[in-house]
Design an enzyme around this catalytic site. Sequence first.
Site, PDB file in Angstrom:
ATOM      1  N   CYS A 121       0.853  -1.176   0.000  1.00 56.17           N
ATOM      2  CA  CYS A 121       0.000   0.000   0.000  1.00 56.17           C
ATOM      3  C   CYS A 121       0.900   1.240   0.000  1.00 56.17           C
ATOM      4  CB  CYS A 121      -0.883  -0.016   1.249  1.00 56.17           C
ATOM      5  SG  CYS A 121      -1.954   1.435   1.379  1.00 56.17           S
TER       6      CYS A 121
ATOM      7  N   CYS B  58      -6.329   0.503   6.683  1.00 58.07           N
ATOM      8  CA  CYS B  58      -6.073   1.044   5.353  1.00 58.07           C
ATOM      9  C   CYS B  58      -7.227   1.940   4.907  1.00 58.07           C
ATOM     10  CB  CYS B  58      -5.884  -0.106   4.359  1.00 58.07           C
ATOM     11  SG  CYS B  58      -5.501   0.484   2.704  1.00 58.07           S
TER      12      CYS B  58
ATOM     13  N   HIS C 113      -2.471  -3.877   4.937  1.00 57.39           N
ATOM     14  CA  HIS C 113      -2.144  -3.579   6.337  1.00 57.39           C
ATOM     15  C   HIS C 113      -3.385  -3.336   7.182  1.00 57.39           C
ATOM     16  CE1 HIS C 113      -2.687   0.905   5.944  1.00 57.39           C
ATOM     17  NE2 HIS C 113      -2.566   0.570   4.682  1.00 57.39           N
TER      18      HIS C 113
ATOM     19  N   ASP D 287       0.560   3.777   1.709  1.00 54.50           N
ATOM     20  CA  ASP D 287       0.604   4.315   3.064  1.00 54.50           C
ATOM     21  C   ASP D 287       2.050   4.388   3.573  1.00 54.50           C
ATOM     22  OD1 ASP D 287       0.428   4.357   6.011  1.00 54.50           O
ATOM     23  OD2 ASP D 287      -1.718   4.083   5.660  1.00 54.50           O
TER      24      ASP D 287
END
Lengths: 484, 484
Positions: free
Chosen positions: A145, A224, A213, A147
């Site tokens: 991801c 997420c 995650h 992130d």
Amino acid sequence: MQRARTVMRPSAPQAGAAYKVGYRSDRGGENLHLYRYEQKVKQAFANIELCLKGISGFQHEADFSRRAQAVAREYLGFELPDVLLADAWIKSVDVGQLYVWCVFETFRRMSDEFFTDKPLVGLDDENFQAFIEKCGFHTVDVSPCADGRLAHVIRYVLRLPYKSVRRKSYAGAMFDIDDSLQKWVETEMLRYRESRPNSVDAATRYLKAAVYHYSTSAPDVEGCAAHGSDAVKAAEGALSRLQAFQQGVENSFCCGASIDLLLIGIDTDNDAIRIHLSDADGGIDAVRYVDCSDVYAVANAGDTSEEIYNVVAGLAQTQGIAPAEGMLRFVAKLFHSNMLQVDYVREYYNGRYEDIGHQERFIGMGIGFEEIQLRNLTYFAYLKTVEEGARDLDVGIKIFSQLNVSRGLPVPVVIRNDYHGQVPGARERAVDRCHQLDAALKHRFAALHDKGMLHTLLMVRDCHADACVETVGCSLALNGQEKH
Amino acid sequence: MQRARTVMRPSAPQAGAAYKVGYRSDRGGENLHLYRYEQKVKQAFANIELCLKGISGFQHEADFSRRAQAVAREYLGFELPDVLLADAWIKSVDVGQLYVWCVFETFRRMSDEFFTDKPLVGLDDENFQAFIEKCGFHTVDVSPCADGRLAHVIRYVLRLPYKSVRRKSYAGAMFDIDDSLQKWVETEMLRYRESRPNSVDAATRYLKAAVYHYSTSAPDVEGCAAHGSDAVKAAEGALSRLQAFQQGVENSFCCGASIDLLLIGIDTDNDAIRIHLSDADGGIDAVRYVDCSDVYAVANAGDTSEEIYNVVAGLAQTQGIAPAEGMLRFVAKLFHSNMLQVDYVREYYNGRYEDIGHQERFIGMGIGFEEIQLRNLTYFAYLKTVEEGARDLDVGIKIFSQLNVSRGLPVPVVIRNDYHGQVPGARERAVDRCHQLDAALKHRFAALHDKGMLHTLLMVRDCHADACVETVGCSLALNGQEKH
């Protein structure tokens, strides 16, 4: 010194308590080395606000510029552009511009150091290719991801060599199938044509992993964003992409063409992973996995790779999964590495990060960013155009609207395009693309940009030459003074 | 009947006079067949304005809808959406919307017929692959200018099989190097892996051709807009891309990897080509070429391929160029084909097109459009995003601002994404990409769109299944009635 600040906080939660204390010795001192690097870089970014807060306090006093530069040298190790200080006696000092300038300068310095000193090269990196080939793979391609709390997944969480593993980040790990197909084609072509990384005679496959995650301590809030903080949805979303990629390869090419898949989940509280193992027939389940905490609980101190392999095999069996031997060997190594990381978080962050939420310092967008291997430093969106990466950027801007804009600080965005210098005109095209992305970004977020709340640094890098980054543009208008 | 209108005009210029009259017999009646197809399709588009002009004249009369539908059936062969006619008694009939709807419907019908009846399949198409392999090539990849006056370059001007030749159009023939490199990689991979189209053991190469254009009768006005109507600049621009692509292949891959190049110029007045032949060492010059008119002047009636080969070889020699034998053989075939096309223009358009300027009917953008093989029907920009293809679209919108908007007619844009149906989710992604392009286009040309002067039709096609196109969206709001 920084370590003490974090570790000794008595009120820090004891999330790591389930793990055996002191299980794994930090062989070779790698955890300490990684921690020192992480602290050094993150502290450099953290110092920016401390420094500017100090400077802001005496901005209307006599001798402001000289004093400000002294404070900057002390906190940051570099001076600020005079032009941003000179007029403070007329109007207030523009803290937002100073802030962005410092973030860009700190990143530039960190990046230069990364490519010059190579602080994150692992001792065992050169043996990685031979290892994965023994496991039945010739390429490992990971899509985490976007992130920032997963930005350290390659070098820290999984302890893989960042130069040998392909990493392309997408919001929600929802990677681009066509981009992956294209990479698969290129990889196989090089195997046939140049036996790189190995010859097609070797019975190895392309391994594609997606990393989603979740947060065990705040599952509904800090999971997420792209999947509404729903861990099962995040796993299912990433798995659907993996399966589509595999089927794309199988349906587009004959002669038994296929790839291997791996679905990995990360608890962003403590970096513990769970791995959804593919069965011998390649099937993966979104809700069946082996968790690192279980491996950790069963494995004994000083276990050999073989013993960890047996532990993981046993745990897989209890899940009704019987992976191929090579896959199991690869996964055992990931768990082995991840146990080191779990220890890392236990030792230096008391078993759970204090910043379990977003604390990124800037957004990275484009192609490249090999030097970004640290947690919660960068929200990174891999993209060729703003048009295609719009959703990923929307998520990033939303995060920074909370982190920065709400406090009056602009969003710093580093636009990056790495290029292959051996292709004629590649540098010029990379520079053009930076400007194209810059214009498109400012157009998409025009309201922010018009208010001076969006700033960009444009960089390119010849990855073929393994060079340092080169700055080719910046939104801060400093009249030619001390430009990046 | 259409032919008489054009050919018999006594005042038409005699640009074809330099060519020997009646040189080449239309063996197999191909020219007549191609002409009939061209006329049929172009007349269908031309009828739209005639039809609507008629309808507009009686829009306020009684029984308008019924009469309008009768006129539409007669001129166009289909009826108009009732909803666009029903309120004509209240406010004036919206001719712009009717116009766009008719263009889209006419294209849809033409496209369906193309994929169903395959009117442009050539008699000799199946022998093409064997022929190019004899010449030393396994793939022919052509990038013409996006200009509609080159849209017929594959099937008409060069008489090549449209299914076997890759065509990607860019303004000024300034093709995307990275896109081409990617295609080269894919091509070589398939040769290694699946011996498609031939095995790597065959000593063949990838041939990349770029096609620029100029106008001999109005060189300063009707040349290539992207190069300021400067033929030398157009040739140099395209050549620089060819060379960069070749060097990109050579520098990125070892073991003598390279490609062959061809630079072709077209006189858009009469479709005569000039070919900048590569020397035996691969070098191409932007100002040295063999012109079709010279080949035509020397070649004799009934010449065999061998004789034309010798003529071209002789002309190349006078230019000081000594191409490889296979390249010369391929080029001789192109000249042979082009002489047929020169005859075509002589016979049916009196040696020079009446529409030497832009007369396109719509803009095509995206990926696909195999069915567009006719001159001056479509301005086609090959692109994945509006962001990357912005310059090409700007040129297209500029052309249509003159052609349509200046008269109060909207710009019809067909957005297309062909996909490989065997890849899971490919159709959904193609549909998503259509909507993405649609939004980005309307955003970029917001002023036009806000005035109702920009309309879009969204289409996808499973090219793996060789299917017909499928309409997935349209900007005309017809309340669900008779949607495309």
